[in-house]
Design a protein around this motif. Structure first.
Motif, PDB file in Angstrom:
ATOM      1  N   VAL A  78     -46.896 -31.578-114.742  1.00  0.00           N
ATOM      2  CA  VAL A  78     -45.656 -31.108-115.333  1.00  0.00           C
ATOM      3  C   VAL A  78     -45.054 -29.964-114.524  1.00  0.00           C
ATOM      4  CG1 VAL A  78     -44.652 -30.027-117.371  1.00  0.00           C
ATOM      5  CG2 VAL A  78     -46.335 -31.824-117.642  1.00  0.00           C
ATOM      6  N   LYS A  79     -45.857 -29.017-114.076  1.00  0.00           N
ATOM      7  CA  LYS A  79     -45.289 -27.843-113.417  1.00  0.00           C
ATOM      8  C   LYS A  79     -44.612 -28.166-112.087  1.00  0.00           C
ATOM      9  CE  LYS A  79     -49.599 -26.104-111.439  1.00  0.00           C
ATOM     10  NZ  LYS A  79     -50.496 -24.967-111.407  1.00  0.00           N
ATOM     11  N   THR A  80     -44.890 -29.307-111.502  1.00  0.00           N
ATOM     12  CA  THR A  80     -44.177 -29.684-110.275  1.00  0.00           C
ATOM     13  C   THR A  80     -42.781 -30.207-110.596  1.00  0.00           C
ATOM     14  OG1 THR A  80     -45.119 -31.911-110.324  1.00  0.00           O
ATOM     15  CG2 THR A  80     -46.305 -30.243-109.040  1.00  0.00           C
ATOM     16  N   LYS A  81     -42.532 -30.621-111.828  1.00  0.00           N
ATOM     17  CA  LYS A  81     -41.229 -31.140-112.237  1.00  0.00           C
ATOM     18  C   LYS A  81     -40.317 -30.062-112.828  1.00  0.00           C
ATOM     19  CE  LYS A  81     -43.061 -35.706-113.079  1.00  0.00           C
ATOM     20  NZ  LYS A  81     -42.414 -36.577-112.145  1.00  0.00           N
ATOM     21  N   ILE A  82     -40.877 -28.908-113.143  1.00  0.00           N
ATOM     22  CA  ILE A  82     -40.077 -27.822-113.708  1.00  0.00           C
ATOM     23  C   ILE A  82     -39.324 -27.130-112.586  1.00  0.00           C
ATOM     24  CG2 ILE A  82     -40.145 -25.599-114.909  1.00  0.00           C
ATOM     25  CD1 ILE A  82     -42.621 -26.591-116.375  1.00  0.00           C
ATOM     26  N   GLN A  83     -38.004 -27.086-112.721  1.00  0.00           N
ATOM     27  CA  GLN A  83     -37.186 -26.446-111.699  1.00  0.00           C
ATOM     28  C   GLN A  83     -36.899 -24.984-112.030  1.00  0.00           C
ATOM     29  OE1 GLN A  83     -33.684 -28.808-111.163  1.00  0.00           O
ATOM     30  NE2 GLN A  83     -34.824 -30.605-110.550  1.00  0.00           N
ATOM     31  N   GLN A  84     -36.822 -24.671-113.310  1.00  0.00           N
ATOM     32  CA  GLN A  84     -36.479 -23.306-113.697  1.00  0.00           C
ATOM     33  C   GLN A  84     -37.063 -22.998-115.063  1.00  0.00           C
ATOM     34  OE1 GLN A  84     -32.273 -22.687-114.032  1.00  0.00           O
ATOM     35  NE2 GLN A  84     -32.451 -20.506-114.319  1.00  0.00           N
ATOM     36  N   ILE A  85     -37.546 -21.775-115.226  1.00  0.00           N
ATOM     37  CA  ILE A  85     -38.031 -21.295-116.517  1.00  0.00           C
ATOM     38  C   ILE A  85     -37.268 -20.020-116.828  1.00  0.00           C
ATOM     39  CG2 ILE A  85     -39.978 -20.320-117.790  1.00  0.00           C
ATOM     40  CD1 ILE A  85     -41.807 -22.048-116.118  1.00  0.00           C
ATOM     41  N   ARG A  86     -36.755 -19.927-118.033  1.00  0.00           N
ATOM     42  CA  ARG A  86     -36.029 -18.733-118.457  1.00  0.00           C
ATOM     43  C   ARG A  86     -36.693 -18.184-119.710  1.00  0.00           C
ATOM     44  NH1 ARG A  86     -29.681 -18.216-120.128  1.00  0.00           N
ATOM     45  NH2 ARG A  86     -29.747 -15.983-120.434  1.00  0.00           N
ATOM     46  N   ILE A  87     -37.136 -16.951-119.630  1.00  0.00           N
ATOM     47  CA  ILE A  87     -37.778 -16.297-120.764  1.00  0.00           C
ATOM     48  C   ILE A  87     -36.855 -15.167-121.214  1.00  0.00           C
ATOM     49  CG2 ILE A  87     -39.771 -14.967-121.534  1.00  0.00           C
ATOM     50  CD1 ILE A  87     -41.389 -16.496-119.381  1.00  0.00           C
ATOM     51  N   THR A  88     -36.524 -15.164-122.483  1.00  0.00           N
ATOM     52  CA  THR A  88     -35.669 -14.113-123.033  1.00  0.00           C
ATOM     53  C   THR A  88     -36.335 -13.505-124.244  1.00  0.00           C
ATOM     54  OG1 THR A  88     -34.478 -15.637-124.458  1.00  0.00           O
ATOM     55  CG2 THR A  88     -33.566 -15.295-122.270  1.00  0.00           C
ATOM     56  N   SER A  89     -35.887 -12.321-124.597  1.00  0.00           N
ATOM     57  CA  SER A  89     -36.375 -11.684-125.816  1.00  0.00           C
ATOM     58  C   SER A  89     -35.212 -10.977-126.488  1.00  0.00           C
ATOM     59  CB  SER A  89     -37.503 -10.701-125.504  1.00  0.00           C
ATOM     60  OG  SER A  89     -36.994  -9.629-124.738  1.00  0.00           O
ATOM     61  N   THR A  90     -35.361 -10.745-127.756  1.00  0.00           N
ATOM     62  CA  THR A  90     -34.324 -10.084-128.533  1.00  0.00           C
ATOM     63  C   THR A  90     -34.979  -9.019-129.393  1.00  0.00           C
ATOM     64  OG1 THR A  90     -33.052 -12.130-128.633  1.00  0.00           O
ATOM     65  CG2 THR A  90     -32.507 -10.451-130.237  1.00  0.00           C
ATOM     66  N   TRP A  91     -34.372  -7.850-129.417  1.00  0.00           N
ATOM     67  CA  TRP A  91     -34.854  -6.808-130.310  1.00  0.00           C
ATOM     68  C   TRP A  91     -34.730  -7.322-131.744  1.00  0.00           C
ATOM     69  CZ3 TRP A  91     -37.143  -2.384-128.852  1.00  0.00           C
ATOM     70  CH2 TRP A  91     -36.977  -1.980-127.539  1.00  0.00           C
ATOM     71  N   ARG A  92     -35.696  -7.012-132.546  1.00  0.00           N
ATOM     72  CA  ARG A  92     -35.690  -7.478-133.928  1.00  0.00           C
ATOM     73  C   ARG A  92     -34.460  -6.981-134.682  1.00  0.00           C
ATOM     74  NH1 ARG A  92     -40.747  -6.891-138.085  1.00  0.00           N
ATOM     75  NH2 ARG A  92     -39.550  -7.285-139.944  1.00  0.00           N
ATOM     76  N   GLU A  93     -33.993  -5.785-134.367  1.00  0.00           N
ATOM     77  CA  GLU A  93     -32.821  -5.239-135.037  1.00  0.00           C
ATOM     78  C   GLU A  93     -31.557  -6.019-134.693  1.00  0.00           C
ATOM     79  OE1 GLU A  93     -35.845  -2.012-134.527  1.00  0.00           O
ATOM     80  OE2 GLU A  93     -34.966  -3.498-133.222  1.00  0.00           O
ATOM     81  N   VAL A  94     -31.537  -6.669-133.534  1.00  0.00           N
ATOM     82  CA  VAL A  94     -30.381  -7.464-133.130  1.00  0.00           C
ATOM     83  C   VAL A  94     -30.424  -8.826-133.821  1.00  0.00           C
ATOM     84  CG1 VAL A  94     -29.198  -8.537-131.187  1.00  0.00           C
ATOM     85  CG2 VAL A  94     -30.166  -6.263-130.936  1.00  0.00           C
ATOM     86  N   ASN A  95     -31.601  -9.349-134.030  1.00  0.00           N
ATOM     87  CA  ASN A  95     -31.761 -10.603-134.758  1.00  0.00           C
ATOM     88  C   ASN A  95     -31.875 -10.245-136.240  1.00  0.00           C
ATOM     89  OD1 ASN A  95     -32.303 -13.158-135.611  1.00  0.00           O
ATOM     90  ND2 ASN A  95     -34.057 -13.480-134.291  1.00  0.00           N
ATOM     91  N   PHE A  96     -30.750  -9.766-136.802  1.00  0.00           N
ATOM     92  CA  PHE A  96     -30.797  -9.170-138.125  1.00  0.00           C
ATOM     93  C   PHE A  96     -31.124 -10.142-139.233  1.00  0.00           C
ATOM     94  CE2 PHE A  96     -26.380 -10.453-138.178  1.00  0.00           C
ATOM     95  CZ  PHE A  96     -25.888 -10.058-136.939  1.00  0.00           C
ATOM     96  N   SER A  97     -30.893 -11.420-139.052  1.00  0.00           N
ATOM     97  CA  SER A  97     -31.272 -12.392-140.091  1.00  0.00           C
ATOM     98  C   SER A  97     -32.784 -12.451-140.236  1.00  0.00           C
ATOM     99  CB  SER A  97     -30.751 -13.788-139.741  1.00  0.00           C
ATOM    100  OG  SER A  97     -29.357 -13.799-139.681  1.00  0.00           O
ATOM    101  N   SER A  98     -33.479 -12.609-139.123  1.00  0.00           N
ATOM    102  CA  SER A  98     -34.944 -12.700-139.198  1.00  0.00           C
ATOM    103  C   SER A  98     -35.543 -11.352-139.583  1.00  0.00           C
ATOM    104  CB  SER A  98     -35.531 -13.198-137.880  1.00  0.00           C
ATOM    105  OG  SER A  98     -35.257 -12.290-136.843  1.00  0.00           O
ATOM    106  N   ASP A  99     -34.912 -10.248-139.172  1.00  0.00           N
ATOM    107  CA  ASP A  99     -35.404  -8.925-139.533  1.00  0.00           C
ATOM    108  C   ASP A  99     -35.340  -8.730-141.049  1.00  0.00           C
ATOM    109  OD1 ASP A  99     -36.320  -6.238-138.950  1.00  0.00           O
ATOM    110  OD2 ASP A  99     -34.293  -5.567-139.401  1.00  0.00           O
ATOM    111  N   LYS A 100     -34.220  -9.105-141.637  1.00  0.00           N
ATOM    112  CA  LYS A 100     -34.058  -8.967-143.092  1.00  0.00           C
ATOM    113  C   LYS A 100     -35.055  -9.865-143.840  1.00  0.00           C
ATOM    114  CE  LYS A 100     -30.557  -8.170-146.444  1.00  0.00           C
ATOM    115  NZ  LYS A 100     -30.243  -6.767-146.519  1.00  0.00           N
ATOM    116  N   LEU A 101     -35.229 -11.108-143.361  1.00  0.00           N
ATOM    117  CA  LEU A 101     -36.179 -12.021-144.008  1.00  0.00           C
ATOM    118  C   LEU A 101     -37.614 -11.520-143.877  1.00  0.00           C
ATOM    119  CD1 LEU A 101     -34.589 -15.370-142.830  1.00  0.00           C
ATOM    120  CD2 LEU A 101     -34.753 -14.581-145.194  1.00  0.00           C
TER     121      LEU A 101
END
Length: 61
Positions: free
Chosen positions: A2-25
């Motif tokens: 599989v890793k020979t077929k992957i051209q790009q990997i993008r990892i992102t993160s979000t501060w919990r305060e910015v993802n206010f829906s999940s923070d409130k839940l």
């Protein structure tokens, strides 16, 4: 392999305060008494603000 077929990997993160829906839940769930459960069909009334897709939110310290 599989890793020979992957051209790009993008990892992102979000501060919990910015993802206010999940923070409130998460905060609401943390306050539940042990053994209690809440279940909703659709958007819960207490969740009056939901993030908009593809919109940038900023956290200022």
């Amino acid at each position: 392999m599989v890793k020979t077929k992957i051209q790009q990997i993008r990892i992102t993160s979000t501060w919990r305060e910015v993802n206010f829906s999940s923070d409130k839940l998460a905060n609401r769930g943390a306050r539940l008494l042990e053994g209690n459960m809440e279940s909703y069909v659709g958007r819960p009334q207490f969740l009056y603000k939901i993030e908009e897709p593809m919109k940038e939110y900023f956290r200022f310290c």
